[in-house]
Write a protein that holds these residues in place. Structure first.
Motif, PDB file in Angstrom:
ATOM      1  N   SER B  99     -10.918  19.859 164.070  1.00  0.00           N
ATOM      2  CA  SER B  99     -10.187  21.019 163.328  1.00  0.00           C
ATOM      3  C   SER B  99      -9.858  19.982 162.452  1.00  0.00           C
ATOM      4  O   SER B  99      -9.539  19.839 160.925  1.00  0.00           O
ATOM      5  CB  SER B  99      -8.935  21.647 163.655  1.00  0.00           C
ATOM      6  OG  SER B  99      -7.918  21.137 164.081  1.00  0.00           O
ATOM      7  N   THR B 138       0.485  29.543 155.762  1.00  0.00           N
ATOM      8  CA  THR B 138       1.633  29.596 154.509  1.00  0.00           C
ATOM      9  C   THR B 138       1.578  28.188 154.100  1.00  0.00           C
ATOM     10  O   THR B 138       2.072  28.137 153.145  1.00  0.00           O
ATOM     11  CB  THR B 138       2.234  30.575 155.112  1.00  0.00           C
ATOM     12  OG1 THR B 138       2.382  29.004 156.343  1.00  0.00           O
ATOM     13  CG2 THR B 138       2.025  31.832 155.269  1.00  0.00           C
ATOM     14  N   VAL B 139       0.602  27.092 154.653  1.00  0.00           N
ATOM     15  CA  VAL B 139       1.234  25.692 154.437  1.00  0.00           C
ATOM     16  C   VAL B 139      -0.103  25.170 154.462  1.00  0.00           C
ATOM     17  O   VAL B 139      -0.957  24.903 155.139  1.00  0.00           O
ATOM     18  CB  VAL B 139       2.452  25.331 154.932  1.00  0.00           C
ATOM     19  CG1 VAL B 139       2.682  23.892 155.025  1.00  0.00           C
ATOM     20  CG2 VAL B 139       3.974  25.823 155.156  1.00  0.00           C
ATOM     21  N   ARG B 141      -1.234  21.145 154.543  1.00  0.00           N
ATOM     22  CA  ARG B 141       0.023  19.666 154.976  1.00  0.00           C
ATOM     23  C   ARG B 141      -0.527  18.127 155.191  1.00  0.00           C
ATOM     24  O   ARG B 141      -2.257  18.819 155.854  1.00  0.00           O
ATOM     25  CB  ARG B 141       0.482  20.142 156.505  1.00  0.00           C
ATOM     26  CG  ARG B 141       1.242  19.236 157.028  1.00  0.00           C
ATOM     27  CD  ARG B 141       1.554  19.241 158.531  1.00  0.00           C
ATOM     28  NE  ARG B 141       2.502  20.125 158.271  1.00  0.00           N
ATOM     29  CZ  ARG B 141       4.171  19.640 158.298  1.00  0.00           C
ATOM     30  NH1 ARG B 141       4.712  18.122 157.860  1.00  0.00           N
ATOM     31  NH2 ARG B 141       5.498  20.852 157.567  1.00  0.00           N
ATOM     32  N   ARG B 143      -1.454  14.320 156.732  1.00  0.00           N
ATOM     33  CA  ARG B 143      -0.866  13.090 156.636  1.00  0.00           C
ATOM     34  C   ARG B 143      -0.879  11.824 155.871  1.00  0.00           C
ATOM     35  O   ARG B 143      -2.523  11.614 156.097  1.00  0.00           O
ATOM     36  CB  ARG B 143      -0.758  13.303 157.929  1.00  0.00           C
ATOM     37  CG  ARG B 143       0.571  12.811 159.299  1.00  0.00           C
ATOM     38  CD  ARG B 143       0.067  12.799 160.254  1.00  0.00           C
ATOM     39  NE  ARG B 143      -0.085  14.223 161.267  1.00  0.00           N
ATOM     40  CZ  ARG B 143       0.918  14.890 161.315  1.00  0.00           C
ATOM     41  NH1 ARG B 143       2.371  14.442 161.080  1.00  0.00           N
ATOM     42  NH2 ARG B 143       0.703  15.975 161.685  1.00  0.00           N
ATOM     43  N   PRO B 159       2.717  26.529 149.843  1.00  0.00           N
ATOM     44  CA  PRO B 159       3.137  25.110 149.582  1.00  0.00           C
ATOM     45  C   PRO B 159       2.395  23.601 150.396  1.00  0.00           C
ATOM     46  O   PRO B 159       2.027  24.290 151.241  1.00  0.00           O
ATOM     47  CB  PRO B 159       4.918  24.832 149.865  1.00  0.00           C
ATOM     48  CG  PRO B 159       4.639  25.977 151.017  1.00  0.00           C
ATOM     49  CD  PRO B 159       3.221  26.485 150.844  1.00  0.00           C
ATOM     50  N   ILE B 161       2.055  20.256 151.734  1.00  0.00           N
ATOM     51  CA  ILE B 161       3.364  19.000 152.291  1.00  0.00           C
ATOM     52  C   ILE B 161       2.256  17.747 152.190  1.00  0.00           C
ATOM     53  O   ILE B 161       1.369  18.026 153.192  1.00  0.00           O
ATOM     54  CB  ILE B 161       3.703  19.718 152.935  1.00  0.00           C
ATOM     55  CG1 ILE B 161       4.883  20.681 152.416  1.00  0.00           C
ATOM     56  CG2 ILE B 161       4.743  18.171 153.810  1.00  0.00           C
ATOM     57  CD1 ILE B 161       5.869  21.849 153.978  1.00  0.00           C
ATOM     58  N   GLU B 170       6.729  18.105 148.853  1.00  0.00           N
ATOM     59  CA  GLU B 170       6.450  19.127 149.494  1.00  0.00           C
ATOM     60  C   GLU B 170       6.330  19.441 147.194  1.00  0.00           C
ATOM     61  O   GLU B 170       7.337  19.073 147.089  1.00  0.00           O
ATOM     62  CB  GLU B 170       7.528  20.187 149.590  1.00  0.00           C
ATOM     63  CG  GLU B 170       7.372  21.845 150.323  1.00  0.00           C
ATOM     64  CD  GLU B 170       7.950  22.284 150.596  1.00  0.00           C
ATOM     65  OE1 GLU B 170       9.038  22.576 150.595  1.00  0.00           O
ATOM     66  OE2 GLU B 170       8.688  23.807 149.729  1.00  0.00           O
ATOM     67  N   ARG B 196       9.605  18.010 145.873  1.00  0.00           N
ATOM     68  CA  ARG B 196      11.082  18.104 146.527  1.00  0.00           C
ATOM     69  C   ARG B 196      10.660  17.311 147.895  1.00  0.00           C
ATOM     70  O   ARG B 196      10.090  17.667 148.834  1.00  0.00           O
ATOM     71  CB  ARG B 196      11.495  19.483 147.348  1.00  0.00           C
ATOM     72  CG  ARG B 196      12.629  19.204 148.268  1.00  0.00           C
ATOM     73  CD  ARG B 196      12.994  21.039 148.936  1.00  0.00           C
ATOM     74  NE  ARG B 196      12.284  22.085 148.393  1.00  0.00           N
ATOM     75  CZ  ARG B 196      12.457  23.657 148.115  1.00  0.00           C
ATOM     76  NH1 ARG B 196      13.757  23.758 147.670  1.00  0.00           N
ATOM     77  NH2 ARG B 196      12.160  24.117 147.949  1.00  0.00           N
ATOM     78  N   ARG B 200      12.274  14.271 157.190  1.00  0.00           N
ATOM     79  CA  ARG B 200      11.991  15.720 158.450  1.00  0.00           C
ATOM     80  C   ARG B 200      13.198  16.232 158.532  1.00  0.00           C
ATOM     81  O   ARG B 200      12.854  17.403 158.682  1.00  0.00           O
ATOM     82  CB  ARG B 200      11.183  14.702 159.518  1.00  0.00           C
ATOM     83  CG  ARG B 200      10.024  14.587 158.974  1.00  0.00           C
ATOM     84  CD  ARG B 200       9.117  13.371 160.448  1.00  0.00           C
ATOM     85  NE  ARG B 200       9.298  14.619 161.163  1.00  0.00           N
ATOM     86  CZ  ARG B 200       7.825  14.063 162.207  1.00  0.00           C
ATOM     87  NH1 ARG B 200       7.352  13.042 162.733  1.00  0.00           N
ATOM     88  NH2 ARG B 200       8.223  15.048 163.882  1.00  0.00           N
ATOM     89  N   GLU B 201      14.361  16.297 159.140  1.00  0.00           N
ATOM     90  CA  GLU B 201      14.817  17.153 159.101  1.00  0.00           C
ATOM     91  C   GLU B 201      16.158  18.172 158.450  1.00  0.00           C
ATOM     92  O   GLU B 201      16.975  19.080 158.492  1.00  0.00           O
ATOM     93  CB  GLU B 201      16.260  16.878 159.817  1.00  0.00           C
ATOM     94  CG  GLU B 201      15.847  15.590 161.710  1.00  0.00           C
ATOM     95  CD  GLU B 201      15.592  14.188 161.896  1.00  0.00           C
ATOM     96  OE1 GLU B 201      15.795  13.999 160.496  1.00  0.00           O
ATOM     97  OE2 GLU B 201      14.239  14.063 162.982  1.00  0.00           O
ATOM     98  N   HIS B 202      15.299  17.715 157.084  1.00  0.00           N
ATOM     99  CA  HIS B 202      15.897  17.910 156.648  1.00  0.00           C
ATOM    100  C   HIS B 202      17.585  17.559 155.609  1.00  0.00           C
ATOM    101  O   HIS B 202      18.244  18.623 155.712  1.00  0.00           O
ATOM    102  CB  HIS B 202      15.852  19.789 156.211  1.00  0.00           C
ATOM    103  CG  HIS B 202      14.024  19.913 156.259  1.00  0.00           C
ATOM    104  ND1 HIS B 202      13.456  20.127 154.499  1.00  0.00           N
ATOM    105  CD2 HIS B 202      13.591  19.604 156.762  1.00  0.00           C
ATOM    106  CE1 HIS B 202      12.447  19.981 155.167  1.00  0.00           C
ATOM    107  NE2 HIS B 202      12.266  20.033 155.858  1.00  0.00           N
TER     108      HIS B 202
END
Lengths: 178, 309
Positions: B99, B138-139, B141, B143, B159, B161, B170, B196, B200-202
């Motif tokens: 994928s 919906t995202v 992403r 890496r 969004p 990311i 983001e 933004r 990772r933990e915001h």
């Protein structure tokens, strides 16, 4: 509406990693063994299992607790079959593999594990040379002729031993199903 | 009991054969499993005091990560390592899994990559980009390890990311650079639009405006700087372009472009500011010569690494 996939507070994260590590260490060996069977290549097998673990890590939060191993098994099987297709392995071979492993994939991880244990037990209890012959044929994929040459016996003898082992396993499985 | 071999279905026999094959197969040894976990963990783990103590396997990972932090190197107190070379392929490498698509660049080469949503990514040298073959869900992403310039296509409610180990950026349709050669530190430079950035933990979140750069520090905080005083964006045009930039940033860039270790033998030199502009030459010696001409420090190749003193 923005959805983030990896939101977790610090404390929870620690548990998650621990849980995943345990899952990894428990299932990695069996997954590699399974993938090796399908791919016939140890390195490919390890790469694929690595990929599957990556996926599992991503979606770990959505995996049903208790069902993770089943997911990993199915994912490994799919990854292998897809990889074989990508490598343009003969479709005939892929079909055979798919069919041979379908029943167990459908049955579920626990049943599969139970069957494997049974097969292992049966193989262990087999006297030599049946045990070695079995391993040479099914693990090392040697032909009856090659095994016969290696052991200094006739191909017919090899065939007899294989039939015997399969019969024992078949009967053991039947008993279980009855 | 039946004993009619020939009457058994071939599929059933095949199934039994595969069962036996699997049951009799070799299981990787416990050491191998632990090794495999270490490798996996290093890719995902962040340095964490609590975890270091409890999980013994984490030690190897945390030491490896530490090399990439700017600070006193463990092996030699008089040397500060600014860039640690990584393994790169000899040419641009494309790897596909079921994928995802992965692109790895060698040293000294930028590579343009188009994502399934037509976003455009310019991947710098010594970098790795991983993205899904289709953006479902919906995202969007991706890496990143290394450095890349992103021109993100607008997609309402979806969004985009960029994950780099620690830092998460983001966006909703903008042009920006992300730099994270190490998995624990990183930078985002914004040219257009809104972005933004968060860990990772915001726990630390900052919204950026164009002309700003967010620096994710080893301590885990995000600091906003204005773009003009930090490392330039000449790489996009194939040159080194630094306008009053810290020597540390300059040498990080040089090290990353050629994929060569860089060490400083003097702490104050890290913060010396220079103006330096040069088209990416083929050889690293040419860059070092030009840097030496500045007369503020000595740059030389020693045992396969760049030394600044």
């Amino acid at each position: 509406m923005m959805t983030r996939l990896t939101i977790f507070r610090f404390g929870l994260h620690f548990d998650r990693e621990e849980r995943f590590r345990r899952l990894f260490e428990e299932t990695y060996p069996r997954l590699v063994r399974y993938a090796q069977l399908l791919m016939e290549d140890g390195e490919e097998a390890r790469d694929l299992v690595g990929d599957v673990m990556e996926q599992a890590w991503e979606i770990f939060d959505t995996l049903q607790v208790g069902n993770e191993a089943a997911w990993l098994y199915t994912a490994t099987r799919n990854a292998c079959l897809n990889r074989l297709k990508h490598l343009q392995v003969a479709q005939e071979h892929i079909d055979r593999l798919t069919e041979a492993t379908e029943a167990d994939a459908r049955q579920g991880y626990r049943e599969h594990e139970a069957l494997l244990q049974q097969a292992e037990r049966i193989a262990d209890e087999l006297s030599e040379p049946t045990r070695t012959i079995l391993r040479l044929c099914y693990w090392e994929r040697k032909t009856y002729k090659q095994v016969a040459e290696q052991l200094g016996i006739s191909p017919d003898t090899v065939k007899k031993h294989i039939s015997k082992a399969l019969r024992i396993l078949r009967e053991a499985m039947k008993q279980k199903e009855d | 009991m039946e004993y009619q071999q020939n009457k058994h279905k071939p599929e059933e026999t095949a199934r039994l054969e595969y069962l036996f094959g699997e049951a009799l197969g070799d299981l990787p040894a416990p050491e191998e499993v632990r090794e495999a976990w270490n490798t996996f963990d290093t890719r995902h783990r962040r340095p964490n005091r609590m975890l270091w103590g409890t999980v013994a396997v984490g030690i190897a990972a945390s030491v490896a990560v530490f090399w990439l932090l700017i600070g006193t190197a463990l092996r030699d107190r008089s040397v500060i390592e600014v860039f640690a070379s990584v393994s790169t392929p000899p040419t641009v490498q494309y790897i596909e899994t079921d994928s995802t698509q992965i692109v790895c660049t060698p040293a000294t080469m930028n590579q343009r990559v188009f994502l399934p949503d037509h976003s455009c990514v310019l991947l710098s040298a010594t970098s790795r980009l991983e993205y899904p073959k289709t953006f479902s869900g919906t995202v969007r992403r991706v890496r990143l390890q290394g450095k890349a310039r992103f021109e993100v296509a607008k997609a309402e409610g979806c969004p985009f990311i960029v994950s780099t180990g620690q830092l998460q950026t983001e966006v909703l349709g903008t042009v920006f650079d992300v730099e994270a050669y190490s998995s624990v530190a990183g930078r985002v430079a914004l040219y257009e639009g809104r972005v933004r950035v968060s860990d990772r933990e915001h726990t630390s979140v900052k919204v950026m405006k164009p002309g700003e750069e967010a620096v994710f520090t080893a301590e885990g905080t995000i600091r906003l700087d204005s773009l003009s005083v930090t490392a330039g964006e000449g790489w996009v045009a194939g040159e080194f372009l630094f306008d009053n930039a810290e020597l540390k940033s300059v040498m990080e860039d040089v090290g990353a472009w050629y994929n060569v270790d860089v060490v400083f033998r003097s702490q104050p030199l890290l913060h010396e500011r220079i103006y330096f502009r040069m088209k990416h030459p083929q050889s690293i010696e040419q860059v070092l010569e030009a840097l030496n001409d500045l007369g503020i420090a000595c740059f030389k190749m020693e045992k396969g690494q760049i030394e600044v003193s």
